[in-house]
Design an enzyme around this catalytic site. Structure first.
Site, short mmCIF file in Angstrom:
data_model
loop_
_atom_site.label_atom_id
_atom_site.label_comp_id
_atom_site.label_asym_id
_atom_site.label_seq_id
_atom_site.Cartn_x
_atom_site.Cartn_y
_atom_site.Cartn_z
N ARG A 88 1.73 1.90 -3.43
CA ARG A 88 0.62 2.36 -4.34
C ARG A 88 0.38 4.06 -3.76
NH1 ARG A 88 -4.29 -0.90 -3.43
NH2 ARG A 88 -5.21 0.39 -4.88
N TYR B 292 0.87 -1.11 0.00
CA TYR B 292 0.07 -0.20 -0.11
C TYR B 292 0.95 1.06 -0.07
CZ TYR B 292 -4.38 -2.60 0.50
OH TYR B 292 -5.30 -3.55 -0.05
N GLY C 254 -16.33 3.70 -15.56
CA GLY C 254 -15.03 3.11 -15.31
C GLY C 254 -15.24 1.83 -14.16
N THR C 255 -16.17 1.37 -14.33
CA THR C 255 -16.38 0.36 -13.12
C THR C 255 -16.75 -0.92 -13.99
OG1 THR C 255 -17.32 -0.68 -11.29
CG2 THR C 255 -18.74 1.24 -12.57
N SER C 256 -16.31 -2.19 -13.42
CA SER C 256 -16.77 -3.51 -13.98
C SER C 256 -18.25 -3.91 -13.25
CB SER C 256 -15.88 -4.64 -13.57
OG SER C 256 -15.50 -4.55 -12.19
N ASP D 138 -8.19 6.74 -4.28
CA ASP D 138 -7.02 7.71 -4.88
C ASP D 138 -7.28 9.04 -4.57
OD1 ASP D 138 -8.76 8.38 -6.83
OD2 ASP D 138 -7.75 6.96 -7.94
N GLN E 50 -15.85 4.43 -5.89
CA GLN E 50 -15.27 3.22 -5.21
C GLN E 50 -13.66 3.48 -5.37
OE1 GLN E 50 -17.10 -0.50 -7.23
NE2 GLN E 50 -17.49 1.33 -8.72
N HIS F 111 -14.92 3.12 -0.41
CA HIS F 111 -14.00 2.17 -0.09
C HIS F 111 -12.80 2.59 0.51
CE1 HIS F 111 -15.78 -0.83 -3.44
NE2 HIS F 111 -16.32 -0.64 -2.36
N CYS G 108 -0.22 2.14 16.15
CA CYS G 108 -1.22 3.18 16.77
C CYS G 108 -0.59 3.94 17.82
CB CYS G 108 -2.60 2.47 17.01
SG CYS G 108 -3.83 3.25 17.83
P1 OAD Z 1 -12.18 -3.04 -12.04
O1 OAD Z 1 -10.83 -3.15 -12.46
O2 OAD Z 1 -13.12 -4.15 -11.64
O3 OAD Z 1 -13.07 -2.49 -13.47
C1 OAD Z 1 -12.46 -1.34 -13.92
C2 OAD Z 1 -13.26 -0.91 -15.15
O4 OAD Z 1 -12.88 0.19 -15.85
C3 OAD Z 1 -13.64 -2.02 -16.29
O5 OAD Z 1 -14.89 -2.21 -16.67
C4 OAD Z 1 -12.70 -1.40 -17.62
O6 OAD Z 1 -13.39 -1.83 -18.77
C5 OAD Z 1 -12.99 0.06 -17.30
N1 OAD Z 1 -12.06 0.96 -17.89
C6 OAD Z 1 -10.65 0.58 -18.17
N2 OAD Z 1 -10.15 1.72 -18.78
C7 OAD Z 1 -10.95 2.70 -18.71
C8 OAD Z 1 -10.88 4.20 -19.13
N3 OAD Z 1 -9.91 4.81 -19.62
N4 OAD Z 1 -12.12 4.89 -19.23
C9 OAD Z 1 -13.20 4.42 -18.65
N5 OAD Z 1 -13.17 2.96 -18.06
C10 OAD Z 1 -12.26 2.24 -18.36
O7 OAD Z 1 -12.36 -1.84 -11.29
P2 OAD Z 1 -13.76 -1.25 -10.22
O8 OAD Z 1 -14.83 -1.62 -10.96
O9 OAD Z 1 -13.32 -0.07 -9.63
O10 OAD Z 1 -12.29 -2.66 -4.14
O11 OAD Z 1 -13.50 -2.31 -9.03
C11 OAD Z 1 -14.29 -2.19 -7.85
C12 OAD Z 1 -13.82 -2.62 -6.66
O12 OAD Z 1 -13.05 -3.94 -6.65
C13 OAD Z 1 -12.69 -1.71 -6.18
O13 OAD Z 1 -13.09 -0.41 -5.47
C14 OAD Z 1 -11.70 -2.40 -5.67
C15 OAD Z 1 -11.60 -3.84 -6.30
O14 OAD Z 1 -11.25 -4.96 -5.47
C16 OAD Z 1 -11.72 -2.32 -2.82
O15 OAD Z 1 -10.81 -1.79 -3.07
C17 OAD Z 1 -12.56 -2.57 -1.68
#
Ligand code: OAD
Length: 257
Positions: A78, A75, A201-203, A112, A109, A127, A161
């Site tokens: 990152r 971390y 930009g989320t899966s 950063d 989610q 998150h 802590c």
């Molecule tokens: P993912 O890595 O699961 O999904 C990323 C998404 O971004 C995918 O659908 C890609 O197609 C899309 N993508 C990639 N490049 C892009 C761009 N330039 N513009 C737009 N979209 C783009 O990430 P999250 O959905 O954020 O949890 O994942 C959800 C959670 O899973 C995160 O918050 C994290 C992870 O484990 C925790 O840390 C609790």
């Protein structure tokens, strides 16, 4: 549902119209919105963090307890990369839309902090935030560690802590943990109040966050997906814009629309 390429001007024009007339907008974001800032996503093949690292070791409390220095260092790396990164055109377009007078709530989610750095004022971080730390044993309020104690000056890995001596951990939500309840409740309310939700930009695979677009749809809001790849939300979307956030969002949210 209508599907459209980002280059499809009529689809963009339609959604720009929805943005212009919306009373309340929720922009729901995932790792993809920060991809163009150089921050890796989680599930993209090859480049995603979970394609290269084991989330059981690095994103669970059990993994942290098994090897605190390893997880802390991961971390820390990152955190340093995120500190070097800059908000991109997508983050900036969302902030500019709010600055232009739209009632925008960002529900993210991402851990950063780039939405706030771009200037978004209402940001709900589901998150957590990698820049904050909290006590592994939960002995106090994470927000109050930093002003009173410079954990960065602690040479221990991980630092301890200041109250109880337990290891500090990043203030992010790990697998198997609950989301911060107050933040999630505010996000749910924003979703229920919204008439337009942009899902960027989320899966949309990780619950409960991924339930928010479904709740928006069920409550009658228009849901628009911005993503270069298919997502489970597409089937409920009023419009799907295929493309990168840094290209689609400026085209969508520019005030002349
Ligand atoms: P993912 O890595 O699961 O999904 C990323 C998404 O971004 C995918 O659908 C890609 O197609 C899309 N993508 C990639 N490049 C892009 C761009 N330039 N513009 C737009 N979209 C783009 O990430 P999250 O959905 O954020 O949890 O994942 C959800 C959670 O899973 C995160 O918050 C994290 C992870 O484990 C925790 O840390 C609790």
């Amino acid at each position: 549902m209508k599907r459209a390429a980002a280059s499809n001007e009529s689809a963009l024009a339609e959604v720009r119209d929805w943005v212009r007339t919306a009373q309340r907008i929720v922009v729901f974001t995932g790792a993809g919105v920060s991809a163009e800032s150089g921050i890796p996503t989680f599930r993209d093949a090859l480049t995603g963090l979970w394609a290269r690292f084991d989330p059981e070791r690095l994103a669970t409390e059990a993994g942290f307890r098994a090897d605190p220095p390893l997880v802390w260092r991961w971390y820390a790396e990152r955190r340093a990369a995120i500190a070097r990164a800059q908000p991109n055109a997508g983050h900036r377009a969302i902030a500019a839309c709010e600055a232009d007078g739209a009632r925008v709530t960002v529900v993210t989610q991402n851990i950063d902090g780039l939405h706030a750095r771009a200037g978004s004022r209402t940001v709900l971080e589901l998150h957590g935030n990698i820049l904050r730390v909290k006590c592994l044993e939960g002995c106090g309020d994470p927000q109050r560690i930093e002003p009173r104690h410079d954990w960065r000056a602690d040479p221990r890995v991980p630092p301890a802590c200041p109250r109880c001596g337990a290891p500090l951990r990043p203030d992010v939500v790990w697998f198997g943990e609950l989301l911060p309840q107050d933040v999630f409740e505010r996000a749910e309310q924003a979703v229920l109040d919204a008439d337009l939700m942009l899902v960027v930009g989320t899966s949309a695979l990780v619950h409960p966050a991924a339930g928010l677009p479904l709740a928006a749809h069920a409550a009658g809001a228009r849901v628009v997906v911005v993503n270069p790849a298919p997502t489970p939300i597409d089937a409920r979307a009023a419009q799907v814009l295929r493309g990168a956030a840094g290209e689609v969002l400026p085209a969508l949210l520019q005030s002349s629309g």
